[in-house]
Design a protein around this motif. Structure first.
Motif, PDB file in Angstrom:
ATOM      1  N   GLY A 110       0.804  -1.211   0.000  1.00 26.59           N
ATOM      2  CA  GLY A 110       0.000   0.000   0.000  1.00 26.59           C
ATOM      3  C   GLY A 110       0.839   1.263   0.000  1.00 26.59           C
ATOM      4  N   GLY A 111       1.964   1.244   0.707  1.00 30.05           N
ATOM      5  CA  GLY A 111       2.818   2.419   0.742  1.00 30.05           C
ATOM      6  C   GLY A 111       3.364   2.769  -0.625  1.00 30.05           C
ATOM      7  N   TYR A 112       3.780   1.745  -1.360  1.00 29.74           N
ATOM      8  CA  TYR A 112       4.306   1.989  -2.704  1.00 29.74           C
ATOM      9  C   TYR A 112       3.208   2.518  -3.618  1.00 29.74           C
ATOM     10  CZ  TYR A 112       6.471   1.349  -7.233  1.00 29.74           C
ATOM     11  OH  TYR A 112       6.949   1.585  -8.493  1.00 29.74           O
ATOM     12  N   GLN A 113       2.051   1.896  -3.602  1.00 25.54           N
ATOM     13  CA  GLN A 113       0.967   2.326  -4.473  1.00 25.54           C
ATOM     14  C   GLN A 113       0.464   3.721  -4.097  1.00 25.54           C
ATOM     15  OE1 GLN A 113      -2.015  -0.754  -4.449  1.00 25.54           O
ATOM     16  NE2 GLN A 113      -0.720  -2.220  -5.527  1.00 25.54           N
ATOM     17  N   ALA A 114       0.372   4.000  -2.800  1.00 27.29           N
ATOM     18  CA  ALA A 114      -0.066   5.325  -2.362  1.00 27.29           C
ATOM     19  C   ALA A 114       0.905   6.405  -2.836  1.00 27.29           C
ATOM     20  CB  ALA A 114      -0.178   5.363  -0.839  1.00 27.29           C
ATOM     21  N   LEU A 115       2.192   6.109  -2.766  1.00 28.28           N
ATOM     22  CA  LEU A 115       3.203   7.070  -3.198  1.00 28.28           C
ATOM     23  C   LEU A 115       3.100   7.355  -4.688  1.00 28.28           C
ATOM     24  CD1 LEU A 115       5.701   8.774  -2.528  1.00 28.28           C
ATOM     25  CD2 LEU A 115       7.090   6.695  -2.829  1.00 28.28           C
ATOM     26  N   GLN A 116       2.847   6.316  -5.476  1.00 27.31           N
ATOM     27  CA  GLN A 116       2.730   6.534  -6.929  1.00 27.31           C
ATOM     28  C   GLN A 116       1.443   7.297  -7.256  1.00 27.31           C
ATOM     29  OE1 GLN A 116       5.649   6.030  -7.812  1.00 27.31           O
ATOM     30  NE2 GLN A 116       5.956   4.738  -6.007  1.00 27.31           N
ATOM     31  N   CYS A 117       0.369   7.030  -6.527  1.00 25.40           N
ATOM     32  CA  CYS A 117      -0.842   7.826  -6.723  1.00 25.40           C
ATOM     33  C   CYS A 117      -0.559   9.297  -6.407  1.00 25.40           C
ATOM     34  CB  CYS A 117      -1.970   7.307  -5.836  1.00 25.40           C
ATOM     35  SG  CYS A 117      -2.712   5.753  -6.373  1.00 25.40           S
ATOM     36  N   TYR A 118       0.185   9.544  -5.323  1.00 26.69           N
ATOM     37  CA  TYR A 118       0.556  10.922  -5.003  1.00 26.69           C
ATOM     38  C   TYR A 118       1.300  11.562  -6.170  1.00 26.69           C
ATOM     39  CZ  TYR A 118       4.155  14.297  -4.157  1.00 26.69           C
ATOM     40  OH  TYR A 118       5.010  15.358  -4.337  1.00 26.69           O
ATOM     41  N   ARG A 119       2.198  10.833  -6.816  1.00 31.24           N
ATOM     42  CA  ARG A 119       2.998  11.430  -7.896  1.00 31.24           C
ATOM     43  C   ARG A 119       2.085  11.938  -9.018  1.00 31.24           C
ATOM     44  NH1 ARG A 119       7.990  10.945  -6.434  1.00 31.24           N
ATOM     45  NH2 ARG A 119       8.769   9.112  -5.305  1.00 31.24           N
ATOM     46  N   PHE A 120       1.051  11.173  -9.332  1.00 31.93           N
ATOM     47  CA  PHE A 120       0.095  11.650 -10.337  1.00 31.93           C
ATOM     48  C   PHE A 120      -0.716  12.827  -9.801  1.00 31.93           C
ATOM     49  CE2 PHE A 120       0.897   7.396 -12.049  1.00 31.93           C
ATOM     50  CZ  PHE A 120       1.021   7.679 -13.399  1.00 31.93           C
ATOM     51  N   ALA A 121      -1.138  12.745  -8.537  1.00 35.62           N
ATOM     52  CA  ALA A 121      -1.896  13.849  -7.951  1.00 35.62           C
ATOM     53  C   ALA A 121      -1.075  15.132  -7.958  1.00 35.62           C
ATOM     54  CB  ALA A 121      -2.312  13.497  -6.527  1.00 35.62           C
ATOM     55  N   HIS A 122       0.213  15.038  -7.680  1.00 36.26           N
ATOM     56  CA  HIS A 122       1.089  16.211  -7.691  1.00 36.26           C
ATOM     57  C   HIS A 122       1.153  16.807  -9.098  1.00 36.26           C
ATOM     58  CE1 HIS A 122       4.303  18.859  -6.361  1.00 36.26           C
ATOM     59  NE2 HIS A 122       5.016  18.486  -7.412  1.00 36.26           N
ATOM     60  N   TYR A 123       1.252  15.937 -10.105  1.00 36.57           N
ATOM     61  CA  TYR A 123       1.249  16.413 -11.488  1.00 36.57           C
ATOM     62  C   TYR A 123      -0.030  17.195 -11.779  1.00 36.57           C
ATOM     63  CZ  TYR A 123       0.853  16.383 -16.567  1.00 36.57           C
ATOM     64  OH  TYR A 123       0.672  16.769 -17.873  1.00 36.57           O
TER      65      TYR A 123
END
Length: 253
Positions: A110-123
């Protein structure tokens, strides 16, 4: 005691992941559709990542493909997102002795997936598509119990271990190669606006349950013990612990 370090064939990482998934699908027919859908049906890491995250973000199964196409379009516009995701994966594979293959973080952590979702949200936040960014943030909270503001700035090679309960505020900065354990808070000072969240420098380690408040700097390579409460800057290569974040030593060995 030496730290665990695993050598990874970076150049062939995706073919290795694909072959491991193929073997697992053949060995466990009950999971075959899962492996096919998430890994085997895709031609590269970025395509698979977009699909995996799309399943988490879509409100209905019918929207998964739309989300996948949307995220893949972002990867084409900003290749740095995929590069950071690969660095995050390598960080896990190289330093986490509990991982016995090359795909577990991508599929299950979950930590890895949450972090990658954040990267798109930041974009999306930085591209003035804030309703999409806020939607992703909300989905991440619901799915993983991780709350990262889309405006926060996070580097690559990040390890969110266990991750549940992590909170990272709007003006926080987390540089490359930082480790955050569960229930870490990078919180504000209570004032409504301005630069009010911590700046965590490269290579820092923050243990489970630590809370860090305000626009203070956690220096490069610093270590914050689990449960510490930090309201003052921490010097580089220093370890602090306890409710008042007392320095245990001046320099990390």
């Amino acid at each position: 005691m030496t730290e665990f370090h695993r050598e990874i064939d970076v150049e062939n990482l995706w073919p290795i992941i694909w072959q491991e998934a193929r073997t697992a699908a053949d060995e466990f027919p009950l999971l075959a559709d899962f492996y096919i859908r998430n890994l085997l049906d895709h031609t590269c890491f970025g395509e698979a990542l977009a699909y995996i995250l799309a399943e988490k973000l879509a409100d209905t199964p019918e929207h998964v493909n739309h989300w996948q196409c949307y995220l893949q379009g972002v990867l084409k516009k900003d290749p740095a997102i995929e590069q950071a995701a690969l660095k995050d994966l390598l960080c896990q594979l190289q330093s986490n002795a509990s991982i016995k293959d090359h795909y577990t973080p991508v599929l299950y952590f979950g930590g890895y997936q949450a972090l990658q979702c954040y990267r798109f949200a930041h974009y999306f936040w930085m591209s003035d598509q804030r309703p999409v960014a806020n939607f992703i943030q909300g989905k991440v909270v619901s799915a993983f119990g991780v709350d990262i503001h889309p405006a926060a700035k996070i580097g690559a090679g990040i390890f969110l271990d266990h991750a549940v309960g992590i909170v990272i505020g709007e003006t926080a900065v987390v540089e490359d190669d930082v480790t955050l354990f569960q229930s870490v808070t990078l919180g504000g000072t209570g004032k409504g606006e301005g630069d009010r969240h911590p700046k965590v420098r490269k290579g820092a380690f923050i243990g489970s349950g630590a809370v860090i408040f305000g626009n203070i700097e956690i220096g490069e390579g610093a270590k914050i013990a689990g449960g510490a409460v930090v309201v003052k800057p921490v010097a580089p290569q220093t370890t602090v612990a306890g409710p008042l974040a007392t320095a245990l030593n001046q320099r990390v060995a």
